[in-house]
Design a protein around this motif. Structure first.
Motif, short mmCIF file in Angstrom:
data_model
loop_
_atom_site.label_atom_id
_atom_site.label_comp_id
_atom_site.label_asym_id
_atom_site.label_seq_id
_atom_site.Cartn_x
_atom_site.Cartn_y
_atom_site.Cartn_z
N PRO A 48 0.83 -1.21 0.00
CA PRO A 48 0.00 0.00 0.00
C PRO A 48 0.87 1.26 0.00
O PRO A 48 2.01 1.25 0.47
N ALA A 49 0.33 2.33 -0.52
CA ALA A 49 1.03 3.62 -0.43
C ALA A 49 1.28 3.93 1.05
O ALA A 49 0.48 3.58 1.91
N SER A 50 2.42 4.56 1.33
CA SER A 50 2.80 4.82 2.72
C SER A 50 1.72 5.61 3.46
O SER A 50 1.42 5.35 4.63
N ARG A 51 1.10 6.58 2.77
CA ARG A 51 0.06 7.38 3.40
C ARG A 51 -1.15 6.51 3.77
O ARG A 51 -1.72 6.64 4.85
N ASP A 52 -1.52 5.58 2.84
CA ASP A 52 -2.67 4.71 3.09
C ASP A 52 -2.41 3.74 4.24
O ASP A 52 -3.25 3.54 5.12
N LEU A 53 -1.22 3.12 4.24
CA LEU A 53 -0.91 2.17 5.29
C LEU A 53 -0.84 2.86 6.65
O LEU A 53 -1.27 2.30 7.67
N ALA A 54 -0.30 4.08 6.67
CA ALA A 54 -0.23 4.83 7.93
C ALA A 54 -1.63 5.10 8.47
O ALA A 54 -1.90 4.93 9.66
N ARG A 55 -2.54 5.50 7.60
CA ARG A 55 -3.91 5.78 8.04
C ARG A 55 -4.61 4.52 8.52
O ARG A 55 -5.29 4.53 9.54
N GLU A 56 -4.44 3.41 7.79
CA GLU A 56 -5.15 2.18 8.11
C GLU A 56 -4.64 1.51 9.38
O GLU A 56 -5.38 0.79 10.05
N THR A 57 -3.36 1.76 9.73
CA THR A 57 -2.78 1.13 10.92
C THR A 57 -2.61 2.10 12.08
O THR A 57 -2.07 1.74 13.12
N ALA A 58 -3.06 3.35 11.88
CA ALA A 58 -2.95 4.38 12.92
C ALA A 58 -1.49 4.64 13.32
O ALA A 58 -1.18 4.89 14.49
N SER A 79 10.95 0.24 -5.56
CA SER A 79 9.91 1.23 -5.87
C SER A 79 10.10 1.76 -7.28
O SER A 79 11.22 1.80 -7.80
N ARG A 80 9.00 2.12 -7.89
CA ARG A 80 9.02 2.73 -9.22
C ARG A 80 8.26 4.05 -9.11
O ARG A 80 7.13 4.09 -8.62
N VAL A 81 8.89 5.10 -9.57
CA VAL A 81 8.30 6.43 -9.47
C VAL A 81 6.97 6.45 -10.22
O VAL A 81 6.88 6.04 -11.37
N GLY A 82 5.96 6.90 -9.51
CA GLY A 82 4.64 6.98 -10.11
C GLY A 82 3.85 5.69 -10.08
O GLY A 82 2.67 5.67 -10.45
N SER A 83 4.51 4.58 -9.67
CA SER A 83 3.81 3.30 -9.66
C SER A 83 3.61 2.76 -8.25
O SER A 83 2.58 2.17 -7.95
N GLY A 84 4.61 2.91 -7.37
CA GLY A 84 4.47 2.44 -6.01
C GLY A 84 5.61 1.55 -5.58
O GLY A 84 6.67 1.50 -6.23
#
Length: 501
Positions: A48-58, A79-84
């Motif tokens: 998951p994107a770092s922002r999404d995983l941070a939100r989902e795991t608090a 990691s690939r720029v623009g892909s994840g």
């Protein structure tokens, strides 16, 4: 909504003694690394994107970024720029992971305790891993199924299905299919029935199992043809009944002795399993006198006849053989058929025609034991039959199979001689029996042919006792005409090698 990766992290981040005092980013790193190594996060799968995983795991985003950065620095992700961010195809510990897997395999016990009847079943399993190609018996040419027409029917039903088509069923099958089956059998097989007597099953094995559970207690006696279909024996073996051999009628039997080969003595049979219209595997037709004698015997002892009419539609010469069930009103016969031979085995739709006294209890038991379903498939099949496509398909396949049978029979007569064609074979069905001289090891020949890509079944495996005939079942239905002769030449070579040893 949490991602699957977030669920994995939250489960594995549960308090552990070895994580006490460790920084949260280190705990997250360890959690993801272990998931990569044990395959929970497979190669090339996205994180998951770092922002999404941070939100989902608090967690804070910096915590996730630190863990991702450490994993990337050590080669576990890229990691690939623009892909994840993605799990690497190979990890630094891939060899170690393989070693762990081998060690885990070594820790698995070599044996487990199965029930005795399960041990016997597994040790002598008959279902083949390959089910298509020359000369696999009992398999139709599935490439000829009218899939486009059937697909259009299924697609239309799926566009607006009613709730009744999507939930558990109760009542013995879709009403339209039961009505279509009853109408077809009344005309094509002279079966005496109405839709209320029809029970839709998932094939003959389920019909055997249900009949045994409903009509025979453990250690009750049942009669089974010798030789006979291996599926009968396998289900009977698991149900713990006493099996007596009902020897198949031969050409040498006098018409005046319809009881030749019947078991003598012992308790009367609760069930008698027969294939009267086209005996499996030999191909003979049961005489009218023997049919009537079995019906009289079943009535006298309070037993039931299980009539497996598995491929009766494919008779290539002479008059059709009517069903045993239809010989007399309210006969003590459970008539069983399937669409596996006329359409394709993977459809898993069969049917039972039950005596009126058995219909209601069998429907109730079937719903409780097996949880009916596949209602959309059954509704589509009912339309296929009702629109005439089913009957037309059978007519086309009769012509095709007759041509393939004649080609194979001609090759046997030319290269081996007429004596190699089993004398009881009728001009019907989906296979021929290649008769072998005494002393031949049909099991070894079958294995040798399979190693060369040619599939057969040894005739001796259809016998339960010693003194079995030797031969090979050669299915011709699922073999293109151009492939029959090349495959037969492979089989000829296997036979020559067997004779030379």
């Amino acid at each position: 909504m949490k991602s699957i990766c977030a669920d994995l992290v939250l489960q594995r981040l549960a308090p552990r003694a070895d994580a006490a005092g460790a920084a949260l980013n280190r705990q997250l790193y360890d959690c993801l690394r272990e998931a990569i190594l044990d395959g929970s996060l497979p190669p090339s799968s996205p994180l998951p994107a770092s922002r999404d995983l941070a939100r989902e795991t608090a967690m804070s985003r910096n915590t996730v970024l630190h863990a991702y950065a450490q994993l990337q620095a050590e080669g576990y992700v890229h990691s690939r720029v623009g892909s994840g961010t993605f799990v690497a195809a190979t990890t630094p510990e891939s060899q170690l992971s393989a070693g762990r897997a081998r060690a885990a395999d070594a820790d698995v016990p070599g044996t487990v305790r199965l029930a005795r009847r399960a041990q016997a079943l597994v040790a002598d399993a008959s279902a083949a891993p390959r089910q298509w190609g020359a000369f696999m018996p009992g398999v139709p040419d599935v490439t000829q199924f009218p899939h486009r027409g059937f697909g259009r029917i299924v697609s239309r039903l799926w566009r607006a299905p009613t709730p009744e088509l999507l939930t558990y069923s109760h009542g013995g099958g879709h009403p339209a299919l039961r009505e279509a089956i009853a109408e077809h059998l009344r005309v094509a097989r002279a079966v005496r029935c109405n839709a209320d007597q029809v029970l839709v099953t998932e094939g003959v094995h389920q019909a055997i199992d249900l009949s045994l559970r409903m009509l025979a207690d453990p250690r009750d006696t049942v009669w089974v043809e010798e030789p006979g279909y291996w599926g009968f024996h396998k289900v009977l073996q698991m149900d713990g009944t006493r099996v007596r051999a009902l020897k198949v009628q031969t050409g040498s039997d006098s018409p005046d002795s319809p009881e030749a080969g019947w078991p003598r003595g012992g308790t009367p049979p609760r069930l008698i399993f027969v294939t009267p219209s086209h005996q499996y595997p030999l191909g003979s037709v049961m005489s009218l006198a023997r049919r009537r004698a079995l019906l009289d015997h079943a009535r006298a002892c309070g037993g039931w006849i299980f009539e497996d009419d598995y491929d009766s539609e494919f008779r290539f010469a002479g008059r059709p053989i009517p069903s045993m069930q239809g010989l007399e009103p309210d006969s003590p016969v459970i008539y069983v058929g399937t669409f596996s031979k006329t359409l394709f085995p993977g459809l898993r739709v069969g049917y039972m025609v039950l005596p009126r006294a058995l219909a209601a209890p069998f429907r109730t038991a079937h719903a409780d034991l097996y949880r009916e379903g596949h209602a959309i498939t059954q509704a589509a099949l009912a339309e296929l039959i009702g629109q005439g496509h089913y009957a037309a398909h059978i007519r086309r396949m009769r012509v095709l199979y007759a041509r393939r049978r004649a080609l194979l029979a001609g090759l046997i007569a030319t290269h081996l001689g007429p004596a190699y064609l089993h004398p009881q074979a009728s001009n019907a069905g989906l296979h021929l029996v290649l008769q072998l001289p005494a002393g031949c090891d049909d099991v070894a020949i079958s294995r040798a042919a399979e190693a060369q890509g040619v599939l057969t079944r040894p005739l001796s495996r259809y016998y339960r006792r010693s003194g079995a005939q030797r031969g090979l079942l050669l299915g011709y239905a699922c073999v293109q005409e151009a492939d029959i002769e090349p495959a037969f030449r492979v089989l000829l070579e296997c036979l020559r090698r067997a004779r030379a040893t």
